[in-house]
Design a protein around this motif. Structure first.
Motif, PDB file in Angstrom:
ATOM      1  N   VAL A 132       0.862  -1.176   0.000  1.00 38.11           N
ATOM      2  CA  VAL A 132       0.000   0.000   0.000  1.00 38.11           C
ATOM      3  C   VAL A 132       0.907   1.238   0.000  1.00 38.11           C
ATOM      4  O   VAL A 132       1.889   1.277   0.751  1.00 38.11           O
ATOM      5  CB  VAL A 132      -0.904  -0.003   1.249  1.00 38.11           C
ATOM      6  CG1 VAL A 132      -1.628   1.329   1.399  1.00 38.11           C
ATOM      7  CG2 VAL A 132      -1.903  -1.160   1.179  1.00 38.11           C
ATOM      8  N   TRP A 170      -2.716  -1.080  -5.597  1.00 35.97           N
ATOM      9  CA  TRP A 170      -3.239  -0.332  -4.462  1.00 35.97           C
ATOM     10  C   TRP A 170      -3.420   1.157  -4.707  1.00 35.97           C
ATOM     11  O   TRP A 170      -4.425   1.742  -4.262  1.00 35.97           O
ATOM     12  CB  TRP A 170      -2.377  -0.591  -3.232  1.00 35.97           C
ATOM     13  CG  TRP A 170      -2.517  -2.018  -2.799  1.00 35.97           C
ATOM     14  CD1 TRP A 170      -1.594  -3.013  -2.930  1.00 35.97           C
ATOM     15  CD2 TRP A 170      -3.681  -2.627  -2.238  1.00 35.97           C
ATOM     16  NE1 TRP A 170      -2.100  -4.210  -2.469  1.00 35.97           N
ATOM     17  CE2 TRP A 170      -3.383  -3.999  -2.038  1.00 35.97           C
ATOM     18  CE3 TRP A 170      -4.942  -2.169  -1.875  1.00 35.97           C
ATOM     19  CZ2 TRP A 170      -4.293  -4.900  -1.497  1.00 35.97           C
ATOM     20  CZ3 TRP A 170      -5.852  -3.054  -1.336  1.00 35.97           C
ATOM     21  CH2 TRP A 170      -5.533  -4.402  -1.153  1.00 35.97           C
ATOM     22  N   LEU A 191      -7.232   2.332  -4.247  1.00 39.94           N
ATOM     23  CA  LEU A 191      -7.426   3.105  -3.027  1.00 39.94           C
ATOM     24  C   LEU A 191      -7.817   4.540  -3.346  1.00 39.94           C
ATOM     25  O   LEU A 191      -8.668   5.130  -2.660  1.00 39.94           O
ATOM     26  CB  LEU A 191      -6.152   3.089  -2.182  1.00 39.94           C
ATOM     27  CG  LEU A 191      -5.846   1.777  -1.461  1.00 39.94           C
ATOM     28  CD1 LEU A 191      -4.448   1.825  -0.850  1.00 39.94           C
ATOM     29  CD2 LEU A 191      -6.879   1.486  -0.378  1.00 39.94           C
ATOM     30  N   THR A 220      -4.979   5.891   3.365  1.00 40.82           N
ATOM     31  CA  THR A 220      -3.811   5.129   3.812  1.00 40.82           C
ATOM     32  C   THR A 220      -3.327   5.573   5.185  1.00 40.82           C
ATOM     33  O   THR A 220      -2.687   4.799   5.903  1.00 40.82           O
ATOM     34  CB  THR A 220      -2.653   5.250   2.802  1.00 40.82           C
ATOM     35  OG1 THR A 220      -2.283   6.630   2.657  1.00 40.82           O
ATOM     36  CG2 THR A 220      -3.069   4.705   1.442  1.00 40.82           C
ATOM     37  N   LEU A 272      -8.458   2.344   5.989  1.00 40.70           N
ATOM     38  CA  LEU A 272      -7.637   1.495   5.135  1.00 40.70           C
ATOM     39  C   LEU A 272      -8.117   0.051   5.193  1.00 40.70           C
ATOM     40  O   LEU A 272      -8.173  -0.636   4.156  1.00 40.70           O
ATOM     41  CB  LEU A 272      -6.168   1.581   5.544  1.00 40.70           C
ATOM     42  CG  LEU A 272      -5.189   0.715   4.752  1.00 40.70           C
ATOM     43  CD1 LEU A 272      -5.254   1.029   3.259  1.00 40.70           C
ATOM     44  CD2 LEU A 272      -3.761   0.914   5.272  1.00 40.70           C
ATOM     45  N   ALA A 317     -11.197  -0.284   3.107  1.00 37.20           N
ATOM     46  CA  ALA A 317     -10.836  -0.222   1.693  1.00 37.20           C
ATOM     47  C   ALA A 317     -10.213  -1.528   1.226  1.00 37.20           C
ATOM     48  O   ALA A 317     -10.516  -2.026   0.137  1.00 37.20           O
ATOM     49  CB  ALA A 317      -9.867   0.936   1.449  1.00 37.20           C
ATOM     50  N   ARG A 318      -9.330  -2.095   2.034  1.00 36.23           N
ATOM     51  CA  ARG A 318      -8.712  -3.384   1.691  1.00 36.23           C
ATOM     52  C   ARG A 318      -9.782  -4.454   1.475  1.00 36.23           C
ATOM     53  O   ARG A 318      -9.740  -5.212   0.499  1.00 36.23           O
ATOM     54  CB  ARG A 318      -7.781  -3.830   2.816  1.00 36.23           C
ATOM     55  CG  ARG A 318      -6.413  -3.171   2.846  1.00 36.23           C
ATOM     56  CD  ARG A 318      -5.670  -3.651   4.069  1.00 36.23           C
ATOM     57  NE  ARG A 318      -4.271  -3.264   4.085  1.00 36.23           N
ATOM     58  CZ  ARG A 318      -3.458  -3.478   5.095  1.00 36.23           C
ATOM     59  NH1 ARG A 318      -3.913  -4.066   6.190  1.00 36.23           N
ATOM     60  NH2 ARG A 318      -2.189  -3.113   5.033  1.00 36.23           N
TER      61      ARG A 318
END
Length: 329
Positions: A89, A127, A131, A274, A280, A283-284
């Motif tokens: 990331v 990523w 992201l 991030t 995060l 989002a992952r």
């Protein structure tokens, strides 16, 4: 010793060189990775040119994305093991954690075991783009079914990721590109509508596509005069998220339109995702679920060998690419 990409002065791709340097072992909370592939981004172009949000300390490394194999673990790192196939990331700082090298060290919290079905190149292209698009469209704009979303610089890696995410959540993606040369490819990538802004009336086309309700969400990477037609076609209460600035021209503030429609014009950085562990993680989960379902599919424009890193950036800066530029080691 390991080969890393560095630059000793600001400038274009010609300032990049590959040098042998000592890569320190990971400190507590870090992971050292033997890199197999790199993903290139516009942020690195700005960093190298001296126009990024952080200023290079020369000589400097650079890079935000990579994929490879865990080589060693710092003290206290859990959930990862030597030999794991992982991707990175994007870190907050290219000065502290540059990723363009054979061996790199990054915070463990930014290391992800990616789906084994992905190639090294696809994993390195993962990523930053997803992201960025997720943070703007899902986390901030709450894009959903029935929404129209306009995506400028649509053939970029972020633009294509945004098209895929829009389709994933049931929204209608309207891709904006310079000319009609990439029109068919953008349709095949999932865009419901494609507008070639150098050949068509952008405002009129958007109003025709979205109807009287207008466009609620705009994901914008260009800036400049495009703000006027974009905001003119937006719905009342709409939101424009600016994450780039490719245009060399000044960006006018459309005051009367913003006031009349109660618009939100908002700057956006992927660091908003991030840099927040909770966001995060959400989002992952979203991105990994999309990959598993086949809704998200990294698009690779072209792959270069490590020794041709300068050529890879020249291609990125040509604006000819469709998707992500990747470098393999």
């Amino acid at each position: 010793m390991a080969r890393v990409v560095r630059f000793h002065r600001l400038g274009g791709p010609e300032v990049l060189c590959i040098e042998d340097v000592e890569v320190p072992p990971p400190v507590p909370g870090e992971v050292r990775i033997s890199v197999k592939a790199l993903g290139l981004n516009r942020a690195e172009v700005s960093f190298r040119a001296g126009t990024y949000i952080e200023t290079a300390q020369l000589p400097s490394g650079l890079g935000l994305e990579a994929a490879g194999v865990v080589e060693s673990l710092g003290q206290g790192v859990e959930g990862l093991a030597v030999g794991d196939a992982v991707s990175i990331v994007p870190p907050v700082s290219m000065i502290r954690w540059p990723t363009h090298g054979e061996l790199v060290t990054v915070p463990a919290g930014l290391v992800v075991r990616h789906p084994p079905s992905l190639s090294w190149g696809a994993a390195a292209a993962l990523w930053m783009k997803y992201l960025t698009a997720y943070g703007a469209l899902v986390d901030i704009a709450r894009l959903g079914s029935g929404d129209f979303v306009v995506i400028t610089a649509a053939s970029s890696s972020v633009g294509l990721a945004a098209i895929q995410i829009a389709n994933m959540v049931g929204a209608t993606a309207v891709a904006v590109t310079r000319t009609s040369r990439k029109r068919q490819a953008l349709h095949e990538a999932g865009a419901a509508h494609v507008i070639a802004m150098a050949e068509e009336d952008l405002e009129a086309r958007l109003k025709h596509i979205a109807g009287r309700d207008g466009v609620r969400v705009v994901l914008e990477a260009v800036g400049g005069p495009i703000f006027a037609p974009l905001t003119a076609a937006m719905s009342r209460g709409g939101i424009l998220l600016e994450y780039g600035g490719l245009s060399p021209e000044p960006t006018p503030f459309p005051l009367s339109t913003v006031l009349a429609k109660c618009l939100t014009l908002r700057g956006y950085l992927v660091h908003e995702i991030t840099g927040n562990p909770g966001k995060l993680e959400e989002a992952r989960k979203f991105i990994l679920a999309g990959l598993e379902a086949g809704d998200l599919r990294p698009v690779i424009a072209r792959t270069f060998p490590f020794e041709q890193i300068a050529d890879a950036y020249r291609f990125l800066e040509s604006n000819e690419q469709f998707g992500k530029v990747v470098v393999t080691i």
